[in-house]
Design a protein around this motif. Structure first.
Motif, PDB file in Angstrom:
ATOM      1  N   SER A 121     -16.131  46.664 -40.518  1.00 53.83           N
ATOM      2  CA  SER A 121     -16.863  47.069 -41.809  1.00 53.83           C
ATOM      3  C   SER A 121     -16.874  45.946 -42.916  1.00 53.83           C
ATOM      4  N   THR A 122     -15.995  44.809 -42.785  1.00 58.95           N
ATOM      5  CA  THR A 122     -16.152  43.871 -43.720  1.00 58.95           C
ATOM      6  C   THR A 122     -17.233  42.623 -43.294  1.00 58.95           C
ATOM      7  N   ALA A 127     -24.663  43.137 -43.342  1.00 59.33           N
ATOM      8  CA  ALA A 127     -25.859  43.023 -42.901  1.00 59.33           C
ATOM      9  C   ALA A 127     -26.552  44.504 -43.094  1.00 59.33           C
ATOM     10  N   ALA A 128     -25.786  45.340 -42.860  1.00 54.58           N
ATOM     11  CA  ALA A 128     -26.582  46.796 -43.091  1.00 54.58           C
ATOM     12  C   ALA A 128     -26.965  47.112 -44.353  1.00 54.58           C
ATOM     13  N   GLY A 191     -23.917  40.468 -37.112  1.00 49.88           N
ATOM     14  CA  GLY A 191     -24.296  40.624 -38.432  1.00 49.88           C
ATOM     15  C   GLY A 191     -25.576  39.676 -38.613  1.00 49.88           C
ATOM     16  N   LEU A 192     -25.243  38.469 -38.078  1.00 51.70           N
ATOM     17  CA  LEU A 192     -26.529  37.322 -38.259  1.00 51.70           C
ATOM     18  C   LEU A 192     -27.780  38.013 -37.280  1.00 51.70           C
ATOM     19  N   GLN A 225     -31.029  37.415 -43.964  1.00 50.15           N
ATOM     20  CA  GLN A 225     -29.940  36.726 -43.408  1.00 50.15           C
ATOM     21  C   GLN A 225     -29.311  35.870 -44.412  1.00 50.15           C
ATOM     22  N   ALA A 226     -29.952  35.370 -45.527  1.00 51.54           N
ATOM     23  CA  ALA A 226     -29.633  34.574 -46.678  1.00 51.54           C
ATOM     24  C   ALA A 226     -28.780  35.823 -47.624  1.00 51.54           C
ATOM     25  N   GLU A 227     -29.352  37.066 -47.625  1.00 52.61           N
ATOM     26  CA  GLU A 227     -28.748  37.976 -48.446  1.00 52.61           C
ATOM     27  C   GLU A 227     -27.368  38.518 -47.806  1.00 52.61           C
TER      28      GLU A 227
END
Length: 260
Positions: A121-122, A127-128, A191-192, A225-227
């Motif tokens: 979750s961290t 990413a979500a 995430g990436l 991805q930057a965000e």
């Protein structure tokens, strides 16, 4: 960008692309809730179990919100729920669109302890937050409005991850912090890769340009991805973690059965 509201006549190919993306979100949200519920077995204390249950309810709610919109587009959502409920571990790819990371055969390889649950979750939820956040500005207004609420709740799931990670360190001390730091990279890979392959270059998604032209996806994978990295680094720093460097995206966990 031309927009459409409930009841508007949709161009045939636009509607096809819209349903593709919406079923992918709805089915994956519900499947994700099923997977998160399985992580109750790792909960170390009642408060952790309670807060994880709230996340499960909200993830199922996200699927419900989108399925309700899909009914208006003549999609048989009851059959989609039935397939996920009756075959939770391996739903039929011809009946539902589920992100690969939420298939049990993949999900179960990531989790060995409550620290992993906290880190998911961290590290993955940002990413979500970024990915689903773009849908608040999409061209199909009912979907955009629903994703305003979903985006807020995903921020809450990220807050849960930060809280749970801090609790792990509170009870486990420096040894636990070091243990968790070493496990961040495996979740960062997911995430990436969450947004699909880069929008430029030979490996990009064949559908991205179409989704972008229709206003269904309003940001490039690079922008998202930057965000993600900015949000992730901020939250990791709040906990006392360091952002790992040189982590490669895992695109296989992003790709759905028939959607990229």
């Amino acid at each position: 960008m031309k927009t459409y509201d409930k009841g508007d006549k949709l161009p045939e190919h636009y509607k096809e692309c819209l349903i593709n993306l919406m079923t992918f979100q709805a089915d994956s949200e519900y499947a994700g809730a099923q997977r998160v519920a399985e992580n109750h077995r790792f909960a170390p204390r009642p408060e952790e179990a309670y807060r994880l249950s709230k996340k499960v309810m909200e993830e199922m709610g996200h699927g419900y919100y989108i399925w309700n919109l899909l009914r208006d587009l003549d999609v048989d959502v009851d059959s989609r729920l039935h397939e996920l409920a009756s075959n939770p571990e391996n739903p039929d790819s011809s009946k539902v669109n589920v992100i690969n990371g939420f298939r049990k055969e993949n999900w179960s390889t990531w989790f060995e302890c409550w620290e992993d649950v906290a880190l998911f979750s961290t590290v993955v939820t940002p990413a979500a937050v970024a990915f689903l956040g773009q849908y608040r500005e999409c061209s199909y207004l009912p979907w955009a409005r629903v994703n305003v609420r979903i985006h807020k709740e995903e921020h809450g799931h990220l807050a849960f991850g930060v809280w749970a990670s801090k609790r792990c360190i509170e009870f486990g001390g420096e040894k636990t912090r070091e243990f968790m730091q070493e496990r961040i990279a495996k979740f960062m890979q997911v995430g990436l890769g969450f947004y699909g392959r880069p929008s430029e270059g030979g490996k990009k998604s064949e559908m991205f340009d179409i989704y972008h032209e229709y206003g269904l996806k309003v940001k490039t994978p690079e922008e998202l991805q930057a965000e993600y990295l900015e949000l992730l680094e901020d939250r990791l720093g709040d906990i006392g973690f360091v952002l790992p460097q040189g982590v490669e995206p895992n695109y296989d966990m992003r790709v759905g059965y028939g959607v990229e």
